[in-house]
Design an enzyme around this catalytic site. Structure first.
Site, PDB file in Angstrom:
ATOM      1  N   GLY A   5     -18.299  10.226 -12.729  1.00 45.61           N
ATOM      2  CA  GLY A   5     -17.510   9.349 -11.644  1.00 45.61           C
ATOM      3  C   GLY A   5     -18.428  10.306 -10.645  1.00 45.61           C
ATOM      4  O   GLY A   5     -18.982  10.657 -10.177  1.00 45.61           O
ATOM      5  N   ALA A   7     -16.180  12.256  -8.657  1.00 47.66           N
ATOM      6  CA  ALA A   7     -16.312  13.875  -8.772  1.00 47.66           C
ATOM      7  C   ALA A   7     -17.062  14.527 -10.073  1.00 47.66           C
ATOM      8  O   ALA A   7     -17.782  15.518  -9.058  1.00 47.66           O
ATOM      9  CB  ALA A   7     -14.640  14.335  -9.035  1.00 47.66           C
ATOM     10  N   GLN A  42     -12.252  -0.211  -3.557  1.00 48.45           N
ATOM     11  CA  GLN A  42     -12.446  -0.948  -2.761  1.00 48.45           C
ATOM     12  C   GLN A  42     -12.121  -0.518  -1.628  1.00 48.45           C
ATOM     13  O   GLN A  42     -13.066  -0.754  -0.559  1.00 48.45           O
ATOM     14  CB  GLN A  42     -11.673  -2.477  -3.089  1.00 48.45           C
ATOM     15  CG  GLN A  42     -11.915  -2.938  -4.565  1.00 48.45           C
ATOM     16  CD  GLN A  42     -11.527  -4.184  -4.564  1.00 48.45           C
ATOM     17  OE1 GLN A  42     -10.740  -4.866  -3.749  1.00 48.45           O
ATOM     18  NE2 GLN A  42     -11.250  -5.363  -5.520  1.00 48.45           N
ATOM     19  N   GLY A  58     -11.829   2.487   0.760  1.00 45.60           N
ATOM     20  CA  GLY A  58     -13.054   3.842   0.714  1.00 45.60           C
ATOM     21  C   GLY A  58     -12.658   5.008   0.809  1.00 45.60           C
ATOM     22  O   GLY A  58     -11.616   5.448  -0.381  1.00 45.60           O
ATOM     23  N   GLU A  68      -5.067   1.079   5.876  1.00 43.51           N
ATOM     24  CA  GLU A  68      -4.012   0.985   4.194  1.00 43.51           C
ATOM     25  C   GLU A  68      -2.667   1.424   4.986  1.00 43.51           C
ATOM     26  O   GLU A  68      -2.490   1.892   5.528  1.00 43.51           O
ATOM     27  CB  GLU A  68      -5.014   1.268   2.944  1.00 43.51           C
ATOM     28  CG  GLU A  68      -5.917   0.633   3.366  1.00 43.51           C
ATOM     29  CD  GLU A  68      -6.983   1.168   1.699  1.00 43.51           C
ATOM     30  OE1 GLU A  68      -6.640   1.818   1.619  1.00 43.51           O
ATOM     31  OE2 GLU A  68      -7.888   1.275   1.920  1.00 43.51           O
ATOM     32  N   HIS A 117      -0.527  -0.310  -8.519  1.00 44.19           N
ATOM     33  CA  HIS A 117      -0.692  -0.845  -7.229  1.00 44.19           C
ATOM     34  C   HIS A 117       0.272  -2.539  -7.329  1.00 44.19           C
ATOM     35  O   HIS A 117       0.174  -3.048  -8.272  1.00 44.19           O
ATOM     36  CB  HIS A 117      -2.512  -1.040  -7.384  1.00 44.19           C
ATOM     37  CG  HIS A 117      -2.803  -1.817  -5.947  1.00 44.19           C
ATOM     38  ND1 HIS A 117      -3.343  -2.786  -5.251  1.00 44.19           N
ATOM     39  CD2 HIS A 117      -3.632  -0.709  -4.741  1.00 44.19           C
ATOM     40  CE1 HIS A 117      -3.294  -2.636  -4.453  1.00 44.19           C
ATOM     41  NE2 HIS A 117      -4.205  -1.742  -4.361  1.00 44.19           N
ATOM     42  N   ARG A 153       2.895   2.166  -0.634  1.00 48.98           N
ATOM     43  CA  ARG A 153       2.427   1.375  -1.875  1.00 48.98           C
ATOM     44  C   ARG A 153       3.847   1.189  -2.928  1.00 48.98           C
ATOM     45  O   ARG A 153       3.536   0.179  -3.090  1.00 48.98           O
ATOM     46  CB  ARG A 153       0.739   2.119  -2.618  1.00 48.98           C
ATOM     47  CG  ARG A 153       0.529   1.239  -3.168  1.00 48.98           C
ATOM     48  CD  ARG A 153      -0.861   1.662  -4.069  1.00 48.98           C
ATOM     49  NE  ARG A 153      -1.611   1.496  -3.068  1.00 48.98           N
ATOM     50  CZ  ARG A 153      -3.231   2.255  -3.593  1.00 48.98           C
ATOM     51  NH1 ARG A 153      -3.787   2.877  -4.232  1.00 48.98           N
ATOM     52  NH2 ARG A 153      -3.976   1.852  -2.368  1.00 48.98           N
ATOM     53  N   HIS A 202      -2.264   1.835 -11.833  1.00 45.94           N
ATOM     54  CA  HIS A 202      -3.692   1.912 -11.085  1.00 45.94           C
ATOM     55  C   HIS A 202      -4.341   3.282 -10.651  1.00 45.94           C
ATOM     56  O   HIS A 202      -5.854   4.120 -10.184  1.00 45.94           O
ATOM     57  CB  HIS A 202      -3.654   1.513  -9.954  1.00 45.94           C
ATOM     58  CG  HIS A 202      -4.551   1.495  -8.747  1.00 45.94           C
ATOM     59  ND1 HIS A 202      -5.895   0.895  -8.379  1.00 45.94           N
ATOM     60  CD2 HIS A 202      -5.230   2.572  -7.146  1.00 45.94           C
ATOM     61  CE1 HIS A 202      -6.399   0.948  -7.645  1.00 45.94           C
ATOM     62  NE2 HIS A 202      -5.993   1.627  -6.642  1.00 45.94           N
ATOM     63  N   GLU A 262      -9.610  12.265 -10.743  1.00 39.08           N
ATOM     64  CA  GLU A 262      -7.975  12.041 -10.549  1.00 39.08           C
ATOM     65  C   GLU A 262      -7.511  12.796 -11.996  1.00 39.08           C
ATOM     66  O   GLU A 262      -6.738  12.035 -12.508  1.00 39.08           O
ATOM     67  CB  GLU A 262      -8.236  10.229 -11.279  1.00 39.08           C
ATOM     68  CG  GLU A 262      -7.471   9.551 -11.078  1.00 39.08           C
ATOM     69  CD  GLU A 262      -6.729   8.193 -11.048  1.00 39.08           C
ATOM     70  OE1 GLU A 262      -7.987   7.900 -11.367  1.00 39.08           O
ATOM     71  OE2 GLU A 262      -6.074   7.564 -11.814  1.00 39.08           O
ATOM     72  N   ARG A 287       0.427   8.921  -3.693  1.00 40.19           N
ATOM     73  CA  ARG A 287      -1.061   9.153  -3.274  1.00 40.19           C
ATOM     74  C   ARG A 287      -0.994   7.902  -2.185  1.00 40.19           C
ATOM     75  O   ARG A 287      -0.862   7.082  -2.302  1.00 40.19           O
ATOM     76  CB  ARG A 287      -2.235   8.458  -4.325  1.00 40.19           C
ATOM     77  CG  ARG A 287      -3.372   9.222  -4.168  1.00 40.19           C
ATOM     78  CD  ARG A 287      -4.801   8.673  -4.618  1.00 40.19           C
ATOM     79  NE  ARG A 287      -4.412   7.451  -4.839  1.00 40.19           N
ATOM     80  CZ  ARG A 287      -5.884   6.282  -5.001  1.00 40.19           C
ATOM     81  NH1 ARG A 287      -6.566   6.538  -3.996  1.00 40.19           N
ATOM     82  NH2 ARG A 287      -5.134   4.982  -5.130  1.00 40.19           N
TER      83      ARG A 287
HETATM   84  C1  SIN Z   1      -7.225  -0.383  -2.079  1.00 36.54           C
HETATM   85  O1  SIN Z   1      -8.573  -1.314  -2.214  1.00 36.54           O
HETATM   86  O2  SIN Z   1      -6.332  -1.507  -1.973  1.00 36.54           O
HETATM   87  C2  SIN Z   1      -7.154   0.574  -3.099  1.00 36.54           C
HETATM   88  C3  SIN Z   1      -7.284   1.370  -2.686  1.00 36.54           C
HETATM   89  C4  SIN Z   1      -7.098   3.216  -3.221  1.00 36.54           C
HETATM   90  O3  SIN Z   1      -6.123   3.277  -4.153  1.00 36.54           O
HETATM   91  O4  SIN Z   1      -6.755   4.206  -2.964  1.00 36.54           O
END
Ligand code: SIN
Length: 517
Positions: free
Chosen positions: A15, A17, A48, A50, A115, A234, A280, A339, A363, A374
């Site tokens: 991935g 890292a 998704q 960024g 976010e 999530h 979150r 998530h 991760e 996080r």
């Molecule tokens: C999201 O796009 O909702 C996830 C972003 C993340 O988990 O950092």
């Protein structure tokens, strides 16, 4: 079979890292172990949102660090947060140099998504929800062109070799057609970058292979594991019967999408002053509560985005199509799904684990950046920062590189694979007992179930033991870790948990019957 010696640094995973570290190790010879075709199968490519970075001149790395510390609910290491956020800009510029087409504004700035729990819109994105896919596309092309990197595809790591307290090698097996027996590779160093553990849960947004195997491997070798109990759920995984559950990015809520239930109520308005953009963990618990009471929570993007969702969020649009939903005219059913694992292999500021010869980034690692919760889009940032730090630290720890021949794995006999029925039982036990809302009773049931499954197939997962044990030991609620039998934090700041597998198994032996008062 005799071990295979190589003068290469061995990287477990493929991935963000892993690939970034491999590139930064140049010209030192590297061997990457990738279970899937390079660039596929890792969580990074599914990201998704960024990369969080203070790219707007009105924003600052200090503000980003403050938000990171606040979101982490008293267990973020402030020094780690300050240093990681200070490096963010440099990595964005580096990714651009490596070919990532971040969305830009007409005046040359960056299109930045908002976010949850960020005080500023600071998530650098690509085509709305394509950041992970595009960053991985760019890096994979670079890795493929790099002479110093050899990639073994269709191969997975199965264990670490430890000698005299030092990691000396890695057992690997073919996994492209069932699983083979293992052979040991001995390289110059081992870097773990094989992802988190979300797939250990029955309801998850993670790719199917991301099931904590690499953290478990480090635990079995004796490495210290930090914060194993901190798993982020999530709130807007799409509840459409798919496994894994596709993600509906938080950036949709940043654009004004709302959460509603089947009565049409916007339930987040009563739950938190920031409503859908609350931290979150708070949104995840509210969504979970709606699900549990049969109120069918859903994300409504119709007013905020309308048909723009189809062009601006192509991954979400594609997932809706796969699920037979039209997000332009219908709400998207959602559920809270595992998530991101904040816990993992405990590392220092250079990514070194507690075992000499072993580093970890991404991760799989727990660096102290994320604490109990996080901050959104800090995951890819941490992968970049620690990917490079690990590469520099490994390089500094080794003698000057020499040329290394490519490694060829022999044909290996077939070996036992995990029983799918037992894997399904494990995942259900984690979702039921160590999920969004936890209790001592539920955790004890999960630990007992893990022990039973382990007895049925003894090569079972070390990480599950540690996660459930650490979860049981943390008798408070903090960030993503919520215990309904201990619903409050124990003080404003929390203590990070640190545990070896030996500790966890000893505790499990005393706790599976009854948790001490
Ligand atoms: C999201 O796009 O909702 C996830 C972003 C993340 O988990 O950092």
């Amino acid at each position: 079979m005799s071990p295979i010696e190589t003068g290469r640094v061995i990287i477990v995973g493929a991935g963000l890292a892993a690939q970034y570290a491999a590139l930064k190790l140049a010209p030192r010879p590297v061997l990457m172990i990738s279970p899937e075709a390079l660039g596929t199968g890792a969580s990074s490519a599914w990201a998704q949102g960024g990369v969080a970075a203070a790219m707007d001149p009105a924003d600052s790395a200090d503000a980003h660090a403050r938000d990171t510390v606040t979101a982490g609910a008293g267990t973020v290491d402030p020094g780690v947060a300050a240093s990681v956020t200070a490096e963010a800009r440099d990595h964005i510029l580096d990714l651009i140099g490596l070919g990532t087409p971040f969305d830009r504004t007409a005046n040359g700035g960056y299109v930045l998504s908002r976010e949850a729990a960020h005080s500023f819109a600071r998530v650098v994105r690509v085509q709305g929800d394509q950041a992970g896919a595009e960053i991985m596309r760019a890096l994979t092309a670079q890795v493929r062109e790099s002479d110093h990197i050899q990639v073994l595809e269709g191969v997975m790591a199965t264990g670490l070799e430890v000698s005299g307290g030092r990691v000396t090698g890695l057992a690997v097996a073919h996994c492209d057609q069932g699983q083979s027996a293992s052979v040991t590779l001995r390289g110059t160093a081992v870097l773990l970058a094989g992802g988190g553990s979300g797939g250990l849960y029955a309801l998850t947004t993670n790719p199917p292979r991301i099931r904590g195997q690499v953290i478990g491997m480090a635990a079995r070798a004796g490495a210290q594991i930090a914060d194993a109990e901190f798993v982020q759920f999530h709130p807007t995984a799409m509840a459409c019967g798919l496994d894994p559950a596709p993600l509906a990015t938080e950036a949709l809520r940043g654009e004004g999408a709302t959460l509603v239930n089947r009565r049409g109520e916007r339930f987040m308005l009563d739950a938190h002053p920031d409503a859908e953009l609350a931290p979150r963990d708070i949104v995840a618990r509210a969504v979970y509560a709606q699900t549990q009471t049969g109120l069918a929570p859903a994300l409504d993007t119709r007013t905020a985005l309308g048909a723009k969702i189809l062009s601006d969020f192509p991954a979400v649009a594609a997932a809706c199509q796969q699920a037979g939903l039209d997000p332009v005219t219908q709400v998207i059913p959602v559920a809270a799904a595992a998530h991101y694992h904040m816990g993992g292999v405990a590392t220092d500021a250079d990514g070194a684990s507690t075992l000499p010869g072993l580093w970890a980034c991404g991760e799989v690692a727990s660096t102290g950046l994320h604490g109990a919760n996080r901050l959104a889009s800090n995951g890819l940032l941490e992968a970049l920062v620690y990917g490079r730090r690990c590469a520099l630290a490994i390089d500094a720890a080794l003698p000057a590189p020499t040329v290394a021949a490519p490694v060829t794995l022999p044909d290996l006999p077939a070996a036992e694979t995990p029983d799918p029925a037992l894997v399904a039982r494990l995942r259900q036990a984690m979702t039921d007992g160590a999920g969004v809302i936890r209790t001592a009773d539920g955790l004890n049931r999960t630990l007992t179930e893990i022990a039973a499954i382990e007895a049925a197939q003894p090569a079972c997962d070390a990480l599950l033991n540690m996660t459930a044990t650490a979860t049981l030991l943390r008798r408070e609620s903090r960030g993503a870790h919520f215990r309904s039998d201990f619903p409050h934090p124990d003080g404003a700041t929390g203590i990070r948990s640190l545990m070896t597998l030996t500790d966890a198994l000893a505790i499990r032996a005393t706790m599976t019957r009854k948790e001490p008062a």
